[in-house]
Design a protein around this motif. Structure first.
Motif, short mmCIF file in Angstrom:
data_model
loop_
_atom_site.label_atom_id
_atom_site.label_comp_id
_atom_site.label_asym_id
_atom_site.label_seq_id
_atom_site.Cartn_x
_atom_site.Cartn_y
_atom_site.Cartn_z
N HIS A 6 0.86 -1.20 0.00
CA HIS A 6 0.00 0.00 0.00
C HIS A 6 0.89 1.24 0.00
O HIS A 6 1.93 1.27 0.66
CB HIS A 6 -0.90 -0.01 1.24
CG HIS A 6 -1.83 1.14 1.34
ND1 HIS A 6 -2.76 1.44 0.35
CD2 HIS A 6 -1.99 2.09 2.30
CE1 HIS A 6 -3.45 2.50 0.72
NE2 HIS A 6 -3.00 2.92 1.89
N PHE A 8 0.97 5.37 0.74
CA PHE A 8 0.27 6.44 1.46
C PHE A 8 1.23 7.61 1.64
O PHE A 8 2.42 7.51 1.35
CB PHE A 8 -0.27 5.94 2.81
CG PHE A 8 0.80 5.57 3.80
CD1 PHE A 8 1.20 6.45 4.79
CD2 PHE A 8 1.42 4.32 3.75
CE1 PHE A 8 2.19 6.11 5.71
CE2 PHE A 8 2.40 3.97 4.66
CZ PHE A 8 2.78 4.87 5.64
N GLU A 34 -9.17 -2.99 4.58
CA GLU A 34 -9.79 -1.83 5.22
C GLU A 34 -9.00 -1.40 6.46
O GLU A 34 -8.91 -0.20 6.75
CB GLU A 34 -11.24 -2.15 5.60
CG GLU A 34 -12.16 -2.41 4.42
CD GLU A 34 -12.09 -3.84 3.88
OE1 GLU A 34 -12.78 -4.12 2.88
OE2 GLU A 34 -11.35 -4.68 4.44
N ARG A 37 -5.83 0.43 5.17
CA ARG A 37 -6.17 1.77 4.70
C ARG A 37 -6.52 2.70 5.86
O ARG A 37 -6.12 3.87 5.87
CB ARG A 37 -7.31 1.70 3.68
CG ARG A 37 -6.87 1.06 2.36
CD ARG A 37 -8.01 0.91 1.37
NE ARG A 37 -8.79 2.13 1.21
CZ ARG A 37 -8.53 3.10 0.36
NH1 ARG A 37 -7.46 3.03 -0.42
NH2 ARG A 37 -9.32 4.16 0.28
N ALA A 41 -4.42 5.98 6.90
CA ALA A 41 -5.16 7.25 6.77
C ALA A 41 -5.07 8.09 8.04
O ALA A 41 -5.14 9.32 7.98
CB ALA A 41 -6.61 6.97 6.43
#
Length: 81
Positions: A6, A8, A34, A37, A41
């Motif tokens: 991922h 970010f 999820e 993320r 986040a």
């Protein structure tokens, strides 16, 4: 073994530069995307190594995070257990 990747971003607290992080997690257990993320986040600002510690604690698995800051590539590895 499952591998999750991922990308970010977060702001460097020293100079305000937006840093793009590449996270890889390897885990024998399933990690919901999820959760990955949501955990990333929540990170708006921080030092690379502290971000790695925080994600290792919240997500588990063997993690590698790579980012380039001011021309220096930083790679941190956090191993589970």
């Amino acid at each position: 073994m499952n591998t999750y990747r991922h990308t970010f971003s977060a702001v460097c607290p020293a100079d305000g530069e937006m840093i793009i992080y590449r996270l890889e997690i390897r885990s024998p257990a399933m990690i919901h995307v999820e959760h990955i993320r949501a955990a990333t986040a929540l990170i708006k600002k921080g030092w690379h190594e502290q971000i790695a510690d925080r994600l290792a604690e919240s997500l588990g698995g063997d993690q590698t995070i790579i980012a380039t800051h001011q021309g220096v590539e930083i790679e941190t590895v956090r191993l589970s257990g």
